[in-house]
Design a protein around this motif. Structure first.
Motif, PDB file in Angstrom:
ATOM      1  N   ASN A 102       0.834  -1.099   0.130  1.00  0.00           N
ATOM      2  CA  ASN A 102      -0.033   0.133  -0.141  1.00  0.00           C
ATOM      3  C   ASN A 102       0.750   1.386   0.073  1.00  0.00           C
ATOM      4  N   MET A 103       1.865   1.119  -0.550  1.00  0.00           N
ATOM      5  CA  MET A 103       2.754   2.507  -0.511  1.00  0.00           C
ATOM      6  C   MET A 103       2.318   3.451  -1.158  1.00  0.00           C
ATOM      7  N   ASN A 104       1.497   3.237  -2.433  1.00  0.00           N
ATOM      8  CA  ASN A 104       0.871   4.234  -2.897  1.00  0.00           C
ATOM      9  C   ASN A 104       0.041   5.318  -1.968  1.00  0.00           C
ATOM     10  N   GLU A 105      -0.882   4.234  -1.056  1.00  0.00           N
ATOM     11  CA  GLU A 105      -1.471   5.183  -0.323  1.00  0.00           C
ATOM     12  C   GLU A 105      -0.797   6.031   0.762  1.00  0.00           C
ATOM     13  N   ILE A 106       0.359   5.651   1.060  1.00  0.00           N
ATOM     14  CA  ILE A 106       1.285   6.477   2.057  1.00  0.00           C
ATOM     15  C   ILE A 106       1.654   7.699   1.131  1.00  0.00           C
ATOM     16  N   LEU A 107       1.990   7.833  -0.183  1.00  0.00           N
ATOM     17  CA  LEU A 107       2.466   8.833  -0.895  1.00  0.00           C
ATOM     18  C   LEU A 107       1.174   9.680  -1.372  1.00  0.00           C
ATOM     19  N   ASP A 108       0.246   9.029  -1.323  1.00  0.00           N
ATOM     20  CA  ASP A 108      -1.137   9.858  -1.511  1.00  0.00           C
ATOM     21  C   ASP A 108      -1.415  10.765  -0.484  1.00  0.00           C
ATOM     22  N   ALA A 109      -1.365  10.122   0.658  1.00  0.00           N
ATOM     23  CA  ALA A 109      -1.556  11.055   2.015  1.00  0.00           C
ATOM     24  C   ALA A 109      -0.693  12.008   2.087  1.00  0.00           C
ATOM     25  N   LEU A 110       0.693  11.748   1.815  1.00  0.00           N
ATOM     26  CA  LEU A 110       1.645  12.905   2.140  1.00  0.00           C
ATOM     27  C   LEU A 110       1.554  13.843   1.353  1.00  0.00           C
ATOM     28  N   HIS A 111       1.243  13.325   0.039  1.00  0.00           N
ATOM     29  CA  HIS A 111       0.789  14.595  -1.118  1.00  0.00           C
ATOM     30  C   HIS A 111      -0.227  15.313  -0.875  1.00  0.00           C
ATOM     31  N   SER A 112      -1.307  15.134  -0.021  1.00  0.00           N
ATOM     32  CA  SER A 112      -2.580  15.580   0.281  1.00  0.00           C
ATOM     33  C   SER A 112      -2.279  16.929   1.290  1.00  0.00           C
ATOM     34  N   VAL A 113      -1.209  16.352   2.023  1.00  0.00           N
ATOM     35  CA  VAL A 113      -0.591  17.550   2.921  1.00  0.00           C
ATOM     36  C   VAL A 113       0.693  18.157   2.680  1.00  0.00           C
ATOM     37  N   MET A 114       1.419  17.594   1.634  1.00  0.00           N
ATOM     38  CA  MET A 114       2.606  18.481   1.377  1.00  0.00           C
ATOM     39  C   MET A 114       2.986  18.224  -0.053  1.00  0.00           C
ATOM     40  N   PRO A 115       2.173  18.705  -1.013  1.00  0.00           N
ATOM     41  CA  PRO A 115       2.043  18.532  -2.457  1.00  0.00           C
ATOM     42  C   PRO A 115       3.539  18.584  -2.988  1.00  0.00           C
ATOM     43  N   ASN A 116       3.918  17.487  -3.805  1.00  0.00           N
ATOM     44  CA  ASN A 116       5.078  17.722  -4.520  1.00  0.00           C
ATOM     45  C   ASN A 116       6.117  17.952  -3.695  1.00  0.00           C
ATOM     46  N   ALA A 117       6.240  17.444  -2.432  1.00  0.00           N
ATOM     47  CA  ALA A 117       7.260  17.399  -1.581  1.00  0.00           C
ATOM     48  C   ALA A 117       8.506  16.198  -1.715  1.00  0.00           C
ATOM     49  N   MET A 118       7.720  15.039  -2.221  1.00  0.00           N
ATOM     50  CA  MET A 118       8.761  14.055  -2.476  1.00  0.00           C
ATOM     51  C   MET A 118       8.474  13.237  -3.823  1.00  0.00           C
ATOM     52  N   HIS A 119       9.699  12.929  -4.470  1.00  0.00           N
ATOM     53  CA  HIS A 119       9.522  12.157  -5.941  1.00  0.00           C
ATOM     54  C   HIS A 119       9.824  10.583  -5.522  1.00  0.00           C
ATOM     55  N   TYR A 120       9.079   9.771  -5.372  1.00  0.00           N
ATOM     56  CA  TYR A 120       9.393   8.523  -5.199  1.00  0.00           C
ATOM     57  C   TYR A 120       9.678   7.872  -6.513  1.00  0.00           C
ATOM     58  N   LYS A 121      10.953   7.485  -6.193  1.00  0.00           N
ATOM     59  CA  LYS A 121      11.993   6.836  -7.507  1.00  0.00           C
ATOM     60  C   LYS A 121      12.027   5.241  -7.199  1.00  0.00           C
ATOM     61  N   GLY A 122      11.406   4.667  -6.424  1.00  0.00           N
ATOM     62  CA  GLY A 122      11.325   3.148  -6.320  1.00  0.00           C
ATOM     63  C   GLY A 122      11.888   2.280  -4.998  1.00  0.00           C
ATOM     64  N   SER A 123      11.902   1.012  -5.157  1.00  0.00           N
ATOM     65  CA  SER A 123      12.229   0.341  -3.968  1.00  0.00           C
ATOM     66  C   SER A 123      13.109  -0.762  -4.514  1.00  0.00           C
ATOM     67  N   ILE A 124      14.011  -0.983  -3.554  1.00  0.00           N
ATOM     68  CA  ILE A 124      15.125  -1.811  -3.813  1.00  0.00           C
ATOM     69  C   ILE A 124      14.624  -3.033  -2.734  1.00  0.00           C
ATOM     70  N   CYS A 125      14.804  -4.416  -3.237  1.00  0.00           N
ATOM     71  CA  CYS A 125      14.344  -5.680  -2.294  1.00  0.00           C
ATOM     72  C   CYS A 125      15.657  -6.443  -2.185  1.00  0.00           C
ATOM     73  N   LEU A 126      16.168  -6.509  -1.039  1.00  0.00           N
ATOM     74  CA  LEU A 126      17.213  -7.280  -0.715  1.00  0.00           C
ATOM     75  C   LEU A 126      16.920  -8.923  -0.701  1.00  0.00           C
ATOM     76  N   ILE A 127      17.617  -9.685  -1.367  1.00  0.00           N
ATOM     77  CA  ILE A 127      17.534 -11.100  -1.418  1.00  0.00           C
ATOM     78  C   ILE A 127      18.429 -11.883  -0.483  1.00  0.00           C
ATOM     79  N   ASP A 128      17.958 -12.743   0.407  1.00  0.00           N
ATOM     80  CA  ASP A 128      18.902 -13.259   1.043  1.00  0.00           C
ATOM     81  C   ASP A 128      19.265 -14.857   0.390  1.00  0.00           C
ATOM     82  N   ALA A 129      20.381 -15.084  -0.250  1.00  0.00           N
ATOM     83  CA  ALA A 129      20.550 -15.838  -1.178  1.00  0.00           C
ATOM     84  C   ALA A 129      20.523 -17.052  -0.734  1.00  0.00           C
ATOM     85  N   PRO A 130      20.858 -17.501   0.423  1.00  0.00           N
ATOM     86  CA  PRO A 130      20.788 -18.696   1.213  1.00  0.00           C
ATOM     87  C   PRO A 130      19.665 -19.121   1.710  1.00  0.00           C
ATOM     88  N   GLN A 131      18.687 -17.992   1.926  1.00  0.00           N
ATOM     89  CA  GLN A 131      17.292 -18.458   2.640  1.00  0.00           C
ATOM     90  C   GLN A 131      16.275 -18.080   1.797  1.00  0.00           C
TER      91      GLN A 131
END
Length: 310
Positions: A102-131
């Protein structure tokens, strides 16, 4: 008009190496003003101790997942605080059990109170190779973290063979065909992602988070005020690790101050550069409050003084 902050999130299951990667990002980009929001399920923040340094803009949001309704307001408040601190980049490190659907909901909520304050560039997912392959079968949030990321960084590749790496990549692509994939060890990764808009390469997916008050894992914090024998503490961890998703912390031992990091069957006790910290250990339980009795039993079989568990 204020330039929007470049916002990235780091996800990945417990013990995958998120904090290590984050530490490397900060060390290799000292010329940039980077803010950090760290999220942990426990009452006591452990990972913040690893990256704290003079001048670092950091906010910790603990006691649950920032994507759960129980902490969404705290998360949005932390985002607003970083805007007021005027950082150039903001990296949010989610808890290992966080579901960022639901990251989009978080960003929408932030934008409603502080428009254009942040530019979401994406997410990095760390993968634990052995597990990773076992975790994917057992834990719902592992797949969600991957689906809602744009870049997968397979960490600890030195601990598995090439066939397993090939299998991991194949499974990742089955889940998220357009995701970027990189490999690393010890969280050492080319920080070029800071210059990219990952969402343009692999668009966001939208959904509802599985994190809720009802399924929040039981987290316990242990403290004690005496030095312990390091080998005995390893024995203590070995007795209870099967019932825990993760065990981590810092302890004072006969061999110096030590960082504890346990996930799955792997237990690491590493000499710590941090000094004069209180001994504290966090347990994230697989079996709910039933973990309390095994912890006390394992402690009493190794040590003859009291610890506090809360």
């Amino acid at each position: 008009m204020r330039t929007p902050i470049n916002l990235f999130t780091i996800n990945g299951f417990l013990g995958s190496g998120k904090t290590t990667l984050l530490k490397n990002v900060l060390e290799n980009n000292k010329h940039l003003k980077i803010g950090v929001i760290q999220n942990e399920f426990g009452k006591i923040g452990i990972d913040g101790e690893i990256i704290k340094k003079d001048g670092l803009e950091i906010v910790e949001v603990n006691r649950g997942s920032i994507y759960c309704s129980c902490l969404q307001l705290s998360f949005i408040s932390a985002l607003k605080e970083m805007v007021e601190r005027e950082v150039e980049y903001l990296i949010v490190e989610g808890s290992g059990l966080a579901d960022p659907s639901n990251m989009n909901e978080i960003l929408d909520a932030l934008h409603s109170v502080m428009p254009n304050a942040m530019h979401y560039k994406g997410s990095i997912c760390l993968i634990d190779a052995p597990q990773f392959l076992d975790q994917l079968e057992e834990i719902e949030t592992v797949e969600s973290q991957l689906i809602h990321s744009q870049l997968a960084v397979i960490n600890k590749v030195d601990l598995v063979n090439t066939n397993k790496i090939r299998k991991i990549k194949s499974v990742i692509k089955e889940i998220k065909p357009d995701i970027l994939i990189e490999e690393t060890t010890f969280g050492k990764y080319d920080m070029e992602f800071l210059t990219k808009n990952l969402v343009e390469i692999s668009p966001m997916h939208f959904g509802e988070t599985s994190n809720s008050v009802d399924n929040k894992p039981k987290t316990l914090s242990m403290t004690f005020d005496k030095k312990v024998d390091r080998s005995k503490f390893k024995n203590f961890i070995d007795l209870i690790k099967k019932d825990c998703y993760r065990i981590k912390g810092f302890i004072s031992t006969n061999e110096g101050f030590t960082k504890i990091d346990a996930v799955g069957p792997q237990v690491d006790l590493i000499n710590s550069e941090k000094e004069n910290l209180d001994s504290k250990v966090v347990f994230i339980s697989k079996i709910g409050p039933q973990i309390i009795r095994p912890i006390f039993a394992a402690w009493e079989s190794n040590f003859d003084f009291e610890m506090k568990l809360r």
